[in-house]
Scaffold this active site. Structure first.
Site, PDB file in Angstrom:
ATOM      1  N   LYS A  36       8.081   6.696  -1.545  1.00  0.00           N
ATOM      2  CA  LYS A  36       7.430   7.217  -2.399  1.00  0.00           C
ATOM      3  C   LYS A  36       6.189   8.531  -1.561  1.00  0.00           C
ATOM      4  O   LYS A  36       5.381   7.822  -1.085  1.00  0.00           O
ATOM      5  CB  LYS A  36       7.374   6.632  -3.770  1.00  0.00           C
ATOM      6  N   ASP A  63       7.001  13.198  -5.292  1.00  0.00           N
ATOM      7  CA  ASP A  63       6.407  12.606  -6.408  1.00  0.00           C
ATOM      8  C   ASP A  63       5.446  13.701  -6.791  1.00  0.00           C
ATOM      9  O   ASP A  63       3.985  13.296  -6.927  1.00  0.00           O
ATOM     10  CB  ASP A  63       6.017  11.164  -6.342  1.00  0.00           C
ATOM     11  N   THR A 124       0.888   7.613 -17.743  1.00  0.00           N
ATOM     12  CA  THR A 124       0.649   6.138 -18.928  1.00  0.00           C
ATOM     13  C   THR A 124      -0.727   6.109 -19.063  1.00  0.00           C
ATOM     14  O   THR A 124      -2.000   5.118 -19.723  1.00  0.00           O
ATOM     15  CB  THR A 124       1.196   5.228 -17.870  1.00  0.00           C
TER      16      THR A 124
HETATM   17  O1  C5P Z   1       1.076   0.244  -5.916  1.00  0.00           O
HETATM   18  P1  C5P Z   1       1.253   0.061  -7.275  1.00  0.00           P
HETATM   19  O2  C5P Z   1       3.142  -0.911  -7.160  1.00  0.00           O
HETATM   20  O3  C5P Z   1       1.083   0.299  -8.606  1.00  0.00           O
HETATM   21  O4  C5P Z   1       2.086   1.704  -7.028  1.00  0.00           O
HETATM   22  C1  C5P Z   1       2.944   2.340  -7.613  1.00  0.00           C
HETATM   23  C2  C5P Z   1       3.212   3.490  -7.371  1.00  0.00           C
HETATM   24  O5  C5P Z   1       3.359   4.568  -8.707  1.00  0.00           O
HETATM   25  C3  C5P Z   1       1.494   4.238  -7.297  1.00  0.00           C
HETATM   26  O6  C5P Z   1       2.013   5.180  -5.938  1.00  0.00           O
HETATM   27  C4  C5P Z   1       1.282   5.065  -8.753  1.00  0.00           C
HETATM   28  O7  C5P Z   1       0.873   6.476  -8.676  1.00  0.00           O
HETATM   29  C5  C5P Z   1       2.795   5.206  -9.218  1.00  0.00           C
HETATM   30  N1  C5P Z   1       3.055   5.421 -10.735  1.00  0.00           N
HETATM   31  C6  C5P Z   1       2.228   4.924 -11.893  1.00  0.00           C
HETATM   32  N2  C5P Z   1       2.444   4.609 -13.343  1.00  0.00           N
HETATM   33  C7  C5P Z   1       3.050   5.689 -13.164  1.00  0.00           C
HETATM   34  C8  C5P Z   1       3.487   7.228 -12.685  1.00  0.00           C
HETATM   35  C9  C5P Z   1       3.367   6.526 -11.265  1.00  0.00           C
HETATM   36  O8  C5P Z   1       1.426   3.212 -10.999  1.00  0.00           O
HETATM   37  N3  C5P Z   1       3.028   5.202 -14.698  1.00  0.00           N
END
Ligand code: C5P
Length: 241
Positions: A36, A63, A124
């Site tokens: 991503k 994204d 979120t």
């Molecule tokens: O490090 P982690 O597993 O928390 O990363 C999750 C990824 O998904 C990050 O790039 C974050 O920006 C993205 N994301 C998220 N929650 C959301 C939307 C996107 O954690 N609601």
């Protein structure tokens, strides 16, 4: 089952330069479904980072959460398709006309495989109070499935949703609408700044089609093994174990 599960795992490439991104791609390509690329890395490196990942034979989830007038989002969607990303996203709050313009732009694309189009419903980070402050009176628990259904009606392929939102979205959008889920943590691990987490197995059993995982892999002592362990857990969940 394991190969099917592997394709469903995307690593959040949350780094700030091309060298770091390329190192992660070398380490993880072939072990996971893809990478991503979010706003930080794309702002730092531009489309070259997407091309680097594609040249390494991996898939990209772009994204960038487009939210603009329909004509602009249609143009950006076409460029995402030209970059050969596997999926990219728009904000459902951009409305019907904007989402329909993105869908139409993709239908008119004939340069190869059409990317999957996802919608972000409610960030979120936006709790009820923050939504009220910007004039949105519906609670997130109502607004999320409402926007998911609107996106589906516009021809969007799926949504990005936290593990806790999966059930209510499945209920209104049915089994074929894609759900991409971040906020995944291995059992017994901390949640970092994520508020609503699920294990890989829980997310898959709840109906997630793709998982986005960053820190549980990036900060593991052995990231390759961590990715493998997540794939293994997903495969068991897909098999119904
Ligand atoms: O490090 P982690 O597993 O928390 O990363 C999750 C990824 O998904 C990050 O790039 C974050 O920006 C993205 N994301 C998220 N929650 C959301 C939307 C996107 O954690 N609601």
């Amino acid at each position: 089952m394991r190969e099917q599960a592997r394709k469903k795992l995307f690593f959040a490439l949350d780094v700030d330069d091309m060298q770091k991104a390329a190192r992660w791609v070398e380490r993880l390509k072939g072990r996971i479904g893809g990478f991503k690329v979010g706003k930080q890395l794309f702002t730092a490196c531009g489309p070259e980072v997407v091309k680097m990942i594609r040249a390494a034979g991996s898939e990209v989830f772009l994204d960038l959460k487009y939210h603009d007038i329909p004509n602009t989002v249609a143009g950006a969607s076409l460029e995402a398709a030209r970059l050969q990303v596997k999926m990219f996203n728009v904000h459902a709050l951009g409305g019907r006309e904007m989402m329909t313009a993105a869908v139409s732009a993709l239908r008119g694309y004939d340069g190869g495989a059409r990317p999957l189009l996802l919608a972000v419903t409610v960030l979120t980070s936006m709790h009820a109070e923050a939504l009220h402050e910007v004039g949105m009176e519906l609670e997130p628990g109502v607004l999320v499935p409402h926007l998911a259904r609107l996106a589906q009606d516009c021809g969007v392929d799926g949504v990005v949703a936290s593990p806790r939102e999966i059930e209510s979205i499945r209920k209104v959008c049915g089994p074929d609408f894609l759900i991409v889920t971040p906020g995944v943590r291995l059992a017994n691990a901390g949640a970092d700044d994520q508020k609503r987490v699920a294990t890989p197995a829980e997310a898959v059993r709840a109906g997630a089609d793709f998982l986005v995982v960053g820190r549980p892999i990036a900060q593991a002592a052995d990231p390759e093994s961590a990715a493998e362990a997540i794939v293994e857990e997903m495969a068991r969940a897909v098999a119904g174990c």
